[in-house]
Design a protein around this motif. Structure first.
Motif, PDB file in Angstrom:
ATOM      1  N   MET A   1       0.660  -1.339  -0.069  1.00 45.44           N
ATOM      2  CA  MET A   1      -0.093   0.157   0.026  1.00 45.44           C
ATOM      3  C   MET A   1       0.797   1.362  -0.121  1.00 45.44           C
ATOM      4  SD  MET A   1      -3.046   1.007   2.831  1.00 45.44           S
ATOM      5  CE  MET A   1      -3.092   2.826   2.924  1.00 45.44           C
ATOM      6  N   THR A   2       0.494   2.298  -0.516  1.00 43.32           N
ATOM      7  CA  THR A   2       1.188   3.452  -0.786  1.00 43.32           C
ATOM      8  C   THR A   2       1.259   4.308   0.620  1.00 43.32           C
ATOM      9  OG1 THR A   2       0.201   3.725  -2.937  1.00 43.32           O
ATOM     10  CG2 THR A   2       1.116   5.738  -1.726  1.00 43.32           C
ATOM     11  N   GLU A   3       2.195   4.949   0.729  1.00 42.54           N
ATOM     12  CA  GLU A   3       2.167   5.928   2.008  1.00 42.54           C
ATOM     13  C   GLU A   3       2.687   7.219   1.233  1.00 42.54           C
ATOM     14  OE1 GLU A   3       3.909   3.370   5.816  1.00 42.54           O
ATOM     15  OE2 GLU A   3       5.322   4.604   4.820  1.00 42.54           O
ATOM     16  N   ILE A   4       2.135   8.165   1.883  1.00 42.89           N
ATOM     17  CA  ILE A   4       2.347   9.700   1.649  1.00 42.89           C
ATOM     18  C   ILE A   4       2.896  10.186   2.512  1.00 42.89           C
ATOM     19  CG2 ILE A   4       1.117  11.595   0.478  1.00 42.89           C
ATOM     20  CD1 ILE A   4      -0.866   9.813  -0.732  1.00 42.89           C
ATOM     21  N   LEU A   5       3.765  11.139   2.390  1.00 42.88           N
ATOM     22  CA  LEU A   5       4.433  12.070   3.341  1.00 42.88           C
ATOM     23  C   LEU A   5       4.073  13.485   3.062  1.00 42.88           C
ATOM     24  CD1 LEU A   5       6.152  11.549   5.953  1.00 42.88           C
ATOM     25  CD2 LEU A   5       8.011  12.015   4.513  1.00 42.88           C
ATOM     26  N   THR A   6       3.770  14.301   4.027  1.00 42.63           N
ATOM     27  CA  THR A   6       3.580  15.602   3.680  1.00 42.63           C
ATOM     28  C   THR A   6       4.349  16.487   5.019  1.00 42.63           C
ATOM     29  OG1 THR A   6       1.761  16.070   5.417  1.00 42.63           O
ATOM     30  CG2 THR A   6       1.060  15.351   3.449  1.00 42.63           C
ATOM     31  N   PRO A   7       4.574  17.769   4.715  1.00 41.14           N
ATOM     32  CA  PRO A   7       5.312  18.191   5.778  1.00 41.14           C
ATOM     33  C   PRO A   7       4.887  17.883   7.219  1.00 41.14           C
ATOM     34  CG  PRO A   7       4.962  20.019   4.106  1.00 41.14           C
ATOM     35  CD  PRO A   7       4.065  18.821   3.620  1.00 41.14           C
ATOM     36  N   ARG A   8       3.903  17.623   7.573  1.00 36.22           N
ATOM     37  CA  ARG A   8       3.428  17.395   8.964  1.00 36.22           C
ATOM     38  C   ARG A   8       2.897  15.945   9.203  1.00 36.22           C
ATOM     39  NH1 ARG A   8      -0.195  22.120  11.088  1.00 36.22           N
ATOM     40  NH2 ARG A   8      -1.114  21.620   8.743  1.00 36.22           N
ATOM     41  N   LEU A   9       2.422  15.259   8.224  1.00 34.38           N
ATOM     42  CA  LEU A   9       1.732  14.163   8.444  1.00 34.38           C
ATOM     43  C   LEU A   9       2.227  12.980   7.574  1.00 34.38           C
ATOM     44  CD1 LEU A   9      -1.608  15.907   7.561  1.00 34.38           C
ATOM     45  CD2 LEU A   9      -0.801  15.489   9.775  1.00 34.38           C
ATOM     46  N   LEU A  10       1.899  11.766   8.171  1.00 32.12           N
ATOM     47  CA  LEU A  10       1.954  10.474   7.465  1.00 32.12           C
ATOM     48  C   LEU A  10       0.761   9.866   7.095  1.00 32.12           C
ATOM     49  CD1 LEU A  10       3.884   8.200   6.238  1.00 32.12           C
ATOM     50  CD2 LEU A  10       3.864   7.405   8.454  1.00 32.12           C
ATOM     51  N   LEU A  11       0.476   9.440   5.848  1.00 29.59           N
ATOM     52  CA  LEU A  11      -0.820   8.864   5.305  1.00 29.59           C
ATOM     53  C   LEU A  11      -0.383   7.507   4.873  1.00 29.59           C
ATOM     54  CD1 LEU A  11      -1.304  11.992   5.004  1.00 29.59           C
ATOM     55  CD2 LEU A  11      -2.639  11.418   2.877  1.00 29.59           C
ATOM     56  N   ARG A  12      -0.866   6.401   5.807  1.00 23.68           N
ATOM     57  CA  ARG A  12      -0.305   5.389   5.812  1.00 23.68           C
ATOM     58  C   ARG A  12      -1.571   4.308   5.872  1.00 23.68           C
ATOM     59  NH1 ARG A  12      -1.144   3.539  10.847  1.00 23.68           N
ATOM     60  NH2 ARG A  12      -0.889   4.927  12.431  1.00 23.68           N
ATOM     61  N   GLN A  13      -1.220   2.801   5.805  1.00 21.70           N
ATOM     62  CA  GLN A  13      -2.164   1.757   5.962  1.00 21.70           C
ATOM     63  C   GLN A  13      -2.566   1.609   7.478  1.00 21.70           C
ATOM     64  OE1 GLN A  13       0.013  -1.702   4.554  1.00 21.70           O
ATOM     65  NE2 GLN A  13       0.541  -2.102   6.556  1.00 21.70           N
ATOM     66  N   TRP A  14      -3.652   1.174   7.843  1.00 19.41           N
ATOM     67  CA  TRP A  14      -4.307   0.917   9.087  1.00 19.41           C
ATOM     68  C   TRP A  14      -3.475  -0.060   9.864  1.00 19.41           C
ATOM     69  CZ3 TRP A  14      -7.601   4.505  11.139  1.00 19.41           C
ATOM     70  CH2 TRP A  14      -8.316   5.178   9.998  1.00 19.41           C
ATOM     71  N   GLN A  15      -3.007   0.043  11.000  1.00 20.91           N
ATOM     72  CA  GLN A  15      -2.509  -0.931  11.930  1.00 20.91           C
ATOM     73  C   GLN A  15      -3.450  -0.994  13.060  1.00 20.91           C
ATOM     74  OE1 GLN A  15       1.051   1.616  13.084  1.00 20.91           O
ATOM     75  NE2 GLN A  15       1.912   1.446  10.958  1.00 20.91           N
ATOM     76  N   ALA A  16      -3.080  -2.348  13.573  1.00 22.39           N
ATOM     77  CA  ALA A  16      -4.163  -2.752  14.973  1.00 22.39           C
ATOM     78  C   ALA A  16      -4.150  -1.659  15.862  1.00 22.39           C
ATOM     79  CB  ALA A  16      -3.348  -4.332  15.317  1.00 22.39           C
ATOM     80  N   ASP A  17      -2.846  -0.922  16.264  1.00 25.59           N
ATOM     81  CA  ASP A  17      -3.228  -0.109  17.362  1.00 25.59           C
ATOM     82  C   ASP A  17      -3.753   1.342  16.884  1.00 25.59           C
ATOM     83  OD1 ASP A  17      -0.821   0.872  15.753  1.00 25.59           O
ATOM     84  OD2 ASP A  17       0.290   0.930  17.574  1.00 25.59           O
ATOM     85  N   ASP A  18      -4.347   1.227  15.737  1.00 27.12           N
ATOM     86  CA  ASP A  18      -5.024   2.347  15.274  1.00 27.12           C
ATOM     87  C   ASP A  18      -6.566   2.367  16.015  1.00 27.12           C
ATOM     88  OD1 ASP A  18      -2.992   3.667  13.907  1.00 27.12           O
ATOM     89  OD2 ASP A  18      -3.581   2.495  12.234  1.00 27.12           O
ATOM     90  N   LEU A  19      -6.917   1.197  16.059  1.00 27.84           N
ATOM     91  CA  LEU A  19      -8.606   0.916  16.352  1.00 27.84           C
ATOM     92  C   LEU A  19      -8.964   1.640  17.607  1.00 27.84           C
ATOM     93  CD1 LEU A  19     -11.135  -0.329  16.140  1.00 27.84           C
ATOM     94  CD2 LEU A  19     -10.368  -2.378  17.452  1.00 27.84           C
ATOM     95  N   VAL A  20      -8.247   1.674  18.800  1.00 26.08           N
ATOM     96  CA  VAL A  20      -8.594   2.578  19.897  1.00 26.08           C
ATOM     97  C   VAL A  20      -8.738   4.083  19.603  1.00 26.08           C
ATOM     98  CG1 VAL A  20      -8.056   2.924  22.402  1.00 26.08           C
ATOM     99  CG2 VAL A  20      -8.040   0.771  21.417  1.00 26.08           C
ATOM    100  N   PRO A  21      -7.614   4.718  19.201  1.00 26.88           N
ATOM    101  CA  PRO A  21      -7.725   6.200  18.845  1.00 26.88           C
ATOM    102  C   PRO A  21      -8.808   6.635  17.822  1.00 26.88           C
ATOM    103  CG  PRO A  21      -5.579   5.176  18.084  1.00 26.88           C
ATOM    104  CD  PRO A  21      -6.240   4.115  18.789  1.00 26.88           C
ATOM    105  N   MET A  22      -9.155   5.533  16.811  1.00 27.20           N
ATOM    106  CA  MET A  22      -9.976   5.911  15.675  1.00 27.20           C
ATOM    107  C   MET A  22     -11.413   5.888  16.295  1.00 27.20           C
ATOM    108  SD  MET A  22      -9.879   7.196  12.718  1.00 27.20           S
ATOM    109  CE  MET A  22     -11.482   7.940  12.454  1.00 27.20           C
ATOM    110  N   ALA A  23     -11.694   4.789  17.231  1.00 27.52           N
ATOM    111  CA  ALA A  23     -12.773   4.516  17.970  1.00 27.52           C
ATOM    112  C   ALA A  23     -13.177   5.903  19.069  1.00 27.52           C
ATOM    113  CB  ALA A  23     -12.821   3.465  18.618  1.00 27.52           C
ATOM    114  N   GLU A  24     -12.157   6.336  19.346  1.00 31.09           N
ATOM    115  CA  GLU A  24     -12.360   7.431  20.305  1.00 31.09           C
ATOM    116  C   GLU A  24     -12.574   8.855  19.481  1.00 31.09           C
ATOM    117  OE1 GLU A  24      -8.676   7.977  22.258  1.00 31.09           O
ATOM    118  OE2 GLU A  24      -8.843   6.322  23.648  1.00 31.09           O
ATOM    119  N   ILE A  25     -12.031   8.958  18.158  1.00 30.77           N
ATOM    120  CA  ILE A  25     -12.483  10.021  17.419  1.00 30.77           C
ATOM    121  C   ILE A  25     -14.083   9.692  16.993  1.00 30.77           C
ATOM    122  CG2 ILE A  25     -12.029  10.825  15.071  1.00 30.77           C
ATOM    123  CD1 ILE A  25      -9.138  10.371  15.479  1.00 30.77           C
TER     124      ILE A  25
END
Length: 177
Positions: A1-25
């Motif tokens: 999968m593609t990753e995109i880097l911007t000056p302040r951000l990394l756009l990347r594939q989903w990881q297992a530890d993303d679930l809780v913070p995304m659920a909080e959002i």
């Protein structure tokens, strides 16, 4: 999968530890106010959503990226491309989407991430046109769309919830970033 880097951000594939913070959002009523009927999503619903987002990568060759704040590595939300199946009248369209945690609003992150996605859509995916859809009156999303160079193309009505929608678009052959 593609990753995109911007000056302040990394756009990347989903990881297992993303679930809780995304659920909080997704559990924040202010974040979800303008999405669907405004209902928040719990942990299980967020897990199902991430699974659908990952499947879209396989089905369409694009999808929603997890957005990570460089430096801290903190997940701040998502951005990317999707097919807006919920609004058949605009098909076959591809939409740019974003959703960030409330503490990250007003700092230009949504615009920065979405601009990177539009460039990727044009350069790597070969798309000629991308739309953005939001409920009428959602000024924050309207502002991001204007910053991206999108213009109002049509008004519509959400077929499930009956809310008025604005559909903005941009011809990527004219996109200047």
């Amino acid at each position: 999968m593609t990753e995109i880097l911007t000056p302040r951000l990394l756009l990347r594939q989903w990881q297992a530890d993303d679930l809780v913070p995304m659920a909080e959002i997704n559990a924040d009523p202010a974040v979800m106010e303008w999405i669907g009927d405004g209902s928040v999503l719990d942990l299980e619903e967020t897990a199902d959503a991430i699974e659908r987002w990952e499947e879209e990568w396989d089905d369409e060759g694009f999808g929603l990226f997890a957005v990570e704040l460089l430096g801290s590595g903190e997940l701040i939300g998502f951005t990317g491309l999707s097919v807006p199946h919920f609004l058949p009248e605009v098909l076959p369209a591809v939409q740019a989407e974003w959703r960030l945690g409330r503490q990250f609003w007003g700092q230009g992150y949504a615009s920065e991430a979405a601009q990177a996605v539009l460039e990727w859509a044009l350069q790597d995916r070969g798309l000629e046109h991308v739309i953005g859809i939001c409920r009428t009156g959602h000024e924050a999303s309207e502002n991001v769309m204007r910053k991206l160079g999108m213009t109002l193309e049509r008004e519509a009505v959400d077929p499930v919830y009956g809310f008025p929608l604005n559909v903005h678009g941009i011809d990527l052959t004219e996109y200047s970033g």
